[in-house]
Design an enzyme around this catalytic site. Structure first.
Site, PDB file in Angstrom:
ATOM      1  N   LEU A  47       0.828  -1.205   0.000  1.00 35.32           N
ATOM      2  CA  LEU A  47       0.000   0.000   0.000  1.00 35.32           C
ATOM      3  C   LEU A  47       0.864   1.258   0.000  1.00 35.32           C
ATOM      4  O   LEU A  47       0.568   2.230  -0.707  1.00 35.32           O
ATOM      5  CB  LEU A  47      -0.927   0.003   1.215  1.00 35.32           C
ATOM      6  CG  LEU A  47      -1.874   1.199   1.324  1.00 35.32           C
ATOM      7  CD1 LEU A  47      -2.775   1.300   0.100  1.00 35.32           C
ATOM      8  CD2 LEU A  47      -2.709   1.118   2.594  1.00 35.32           C
ATOM      9  N   LEU A  48       1.951   1.257   0.768  1.00 37.95           N
ATOM     10  CA  LEU A  48       2.831   2.423   0.798  1.00 37.95           C
ATOM     11  C   LEU A  48       3.578   2.585  -0.524  1.00 37.95           C
ATOM     12  O   LEU A  48       3.860   3.712  -0.949  1.00 37.95           O
ATOM     13  CB  LEU A  48       3.809   2.311   1.963  1.00 37.95           C
ATOM     14  CG  LEU A  48       3.163   2.382   3.352  1.00 37.95           C
ATOM     15  CD1 LEU A  48       4.218   2.273   4.446  1.00 37.95           C
ATOM     16  CD2 LEU A  48       2.363   3.666   3.519  1.00 37.95           C
ATOM     17  N   GLN A  49       3.876   1.485  -1.163  1.00 38.79           N
ATOM     18  CA  GLN A  49       4.486   1.568  -2.495  1.00 38.79           C
ATOM     19  C   GLN A  49       3.511   2.216  -3.476  1.00 38.79           C
ATOM     20  O   GLN A  49       3.894   3.088  -4.273  1.00 38.79           O
ATOM     21  CB  GLN A  49       4.861   0.168  -2.983  1.00 38.79           C
ATOM     22  CG  GLN A  49       5.458   0.138  -4.383  1.00 38.79           C
ATOM     23  CD  GLN A  49       5.668  -1.289  -4.894  1.00 38.79           C
ATOM     24  OE1 GLN A  49       5.770  -2.230  -4.105  1.00 38.79           O
ATOM     25  NE2 GLN A  49       5.697  -1.446  -6.195  1.00 38.79           N
ATOM     26  N   SER A  53       3.411   6.017  -5.722  1.00 37.88           N
ATOM     27  CA  SER A  53       3.433   5.922  -7.190  1.00 37.88           C
ATOM     28  C   SER A  53       2.126   6.357  -7.848  1.00 37.88           C
ATOM     29  O   SER A  53       1.970   6.204  -9.059  1.00 37.88           O
ATOM     30  CB  SER A  53       3.743   4.476  -7.610  1.00 37.88           C
ATOM     31  OG  SER A  53       2.722   3.590  -7.172  1.00 37.88           O
ATOM     32  N   CYS A 151     -18.517   6.877  -7.150  1.00 36.01           N
ATOM     33  CA  CYS A 151     -17.751   7.949  -7.796  1.00 36.01           C
ATOM     34  C   CYS A 151     -18.483   8.560  -8.984  1.00 36.01           C
ATOM     35  O   CYS A 151     -18.136   9.665  -9.415  1.00 36.01           O
ATOM     36  CB  CYS A 151     -16.394   7.419  -8.260  1.00 36.01           C
ATOM     37  SG  CYS A 151     -15.272   6.984  -6.919  1.00 36.01           S
ATOM     38  N   ASP A 214     -10.979  14.284   0.399  1.00 39.23           N
ATOM     39  CA  ASP A 214     -12.226  14.891   0.879  1.00 39.23           C
ATOM     40  C   ASP A 214     -12.550  16.139   0.066  1.00 39.23           C
ATOM     41  O   ASP A 214     -11.660  16.947  -0.233  1.00 39.23           O
ATOM     42  CB  ASP A 214     -12.089  15.285   2.353  1.00 39.23           C
ATOM     43  CG  ASP A 214     -11.604  14.140   3.224  1.00 39.23           C
ATOM     44  OD1 ASP A 214     -11.928  12.976   2.915  1.00 39.23           O
ATOM     45  OD2 ASP A 214     -10.905  14.410   4.217  1.00 39.23           O
ATOM     46  N   GLY A 322      -7.898   7.729 -10.991  1.00 38.70           N
ATOM     47  CA  GLY A 322      -6.558   7.186 -10.811  1.00 38.70           C
ATOM     48  C   GLY A 322      -5.747   7.489 -12.051  1.00 38.70           C
ATOM     49  O   GLY A 322      -6.304   7.772 -13.125  1.00 38.70           O
ATOM     50  N   ALA A 324      -4.021   5.534 -13.916  1.00 39.49           N
ATOM     51  CA  ALA A 324      -4.230   4.575 -15.002  1.00 39.49           C
ATOM     52  C   ALA A 324      -5.530   4.843 -15.744  1.00 39.49           C
ATOM     53  O   ALA A 324      -5.613   4.635 -16.967  1.00 39.49           O
ATOM     54  CB  ALA A 324      -4.226   3.152 -14.447  1.00 39.49           C
TER      55      ALA A 324
END
Length: 398
Positions: A47-49, A53, A151, A214, A322, A324
């Site tokens: 998750l931190l990676q 990125s 979304c 938010d 995102g 992508a």
């Protein structure tokens, strides 16, 4: 054959975006994670990676990582998240609504309908009632609160507003619709981190913890009867065409639901592949009707005949779900960086604020746009796709 009746005239007359006061970067999220969670766990590492990125430089946040939910020994219960939203989320929404009302030059007593949306609160009565009370809207205002659209919600409320305003036009009645979206995702970060810590597969952590932020957004949409006799009312965009569709066999790829400890989003890695191939067909389906309405307006106004329109003639308010998703749409549709400038800027500086995001992009785009024609599109659970085609009325005024 009877002549075809003209479509109702629908205008966005006010827009308002409201972000909370904090902007938090990837490094701050990593420090926050280290205070409570085992950094050696594969899910946390992954998750931190992802957090480093995403291409998001700062995420808008209702709180910093040093107060309240961020300092408790345990993740907040869903009841705490609910209570917090119905105060902080309502306040944020009210600020966005006031901006839209002020620009539209519409007094609260003139509003005929409200349409709200959120996926980060499920309370009853809905938060839209609390917003209406804070704005001192009349008690007889026709209220609607959408649920389950995720979304895609920013354009879901635009579609609902258009249908309601069009119906009012058939009855020769004015419609001044205040529509708003609000999402508070930051209070749910602890839940996503807890899930990542218990995740045993490094490639399976929930990416939602690295994406969401938010924000609130609002707009006022009026039909022609609401604007009759008042030439001073701003006309920002004319809404000429809109649509909704489901992408077949994709229901398992995106969802958002209440878990025992908070809200859980499920977003598969295949979402960008599906969304990028859904945009073009919907645009091509809506374009002929939009083009015909623009041509009819040009003929009625004595303007030069309009040539055929295509993807390159539109600015794009694309939901910044995102990197992508944005890159995929740019690749498949061959969109220029100018056409996606507002989308990329919102994503880079504010992150993905779920239902509010596409309206935030549309608001930002109008200060940068060089084109008369605009496409707004967003995606939600289902997988669903929403799209609206708008004609900018104040080209060159910003």
């Amino acid at each position: 054959m009877e002549p075809k009746s003209p479509a109702p005239a629908l205008y966005i007359t006010g827009l308002g975006s409201q972000y909370p006061p904090y902007l938090l970067g990837p490094e701050e999220f990593e420090k926050f994670t280290a205070r409570f969670y085992d950094m050696s766990r594969p899910g946390i590492k992954k998750l931190l990676q992802l957090n480093r990125s995403t291409g998001i430089e700062t995420r808008s946040a209702i709180q910093p990582y040093e107060t309240e939910f961020a300092t408790q020994p345990d993740a907040p219960a869903i009841s705490e998240i609910d209570q917090f939203f119905r105060q902080a989320g309502v306040d944020l929404t009210v600020q966005a609504c006031k901006k839209a009302l002020e620009e539209a030059q519409v007094a609260p007593r003139q509003i005929t309908h409200t349409i709200g949306v959120t996926c980060t609160n499920s309370g009853n009565p809905g938060y839209d009632l609390l917003v209406a009370r804070h704005l001192n809207l009349p008690p007889h205002v026709d209220r609607m609160l959408l649920h389950g659209v995720g979304c895609a919600g920013g354009l879901s409320i635009l579609r609902a507003a258009a249908q309601i305003a069009g119906g009012a036009s058939l009855r020769r009645k004015p419609a001044r619709i205040l529509a708003f979206a609000c999402e508070l995702c930051t209070p749910n970060l602890r839940h996503y981190l807890s899930l990542a810590e218990t995740c045993t597969e490094a490639d399976q952590p929930n990416i939602a913890g690295a994406l969401f932020s938010d924000a609130a957004a609002a707009f006022v949409l009026c039909n022609e009867y609401a604007m009759a006799g008042n030439e001073q009312v701003p006309r920002l965009f004319e809404l000429l065409e809109w649509g909704y569709d489901l992408i077949p066999n994709t229901i398992e790829h995106m969802s958002f639901y209440a878990d025992i400890d908070g809200y859980r989003a499920v977003i598969s890695r295949d979402v960008p592949e599906y969304t990028k191939h859904a945009i073009g067909p919907m645009f091509e389906r809506l374009l002929p009707s939009y083009e015909e309405q623009v041509k009819s307006q040009s003929r009625a106004g004595g303007s030069q005949p309009l040539g055929s329109l295509g993807i390159c003639d539109f600015d794009w308010a694309l939901h910044p779900g995102g990197r992508a998703i944005i890159d995929g749409a740019a690749q498949v549709l061959q969109l220029s960086e100018d056409q996606l400038q507002a989308t990329r800027e919102i994503y880079r500086t504010r992150g993905n604020s779920s239902s509010a995001s596409v309206l935030n992009v549309l608001d930002r785009l109008r200060s940068q746009s060089k084109k008369e024609h605009v496409v707004a599109t967003s995606f939600g659970p289902g997988l669903s796709i929403e799209m609206a085609l708008l004609r900018r009325c104040q080209l060159g005024e910003y």
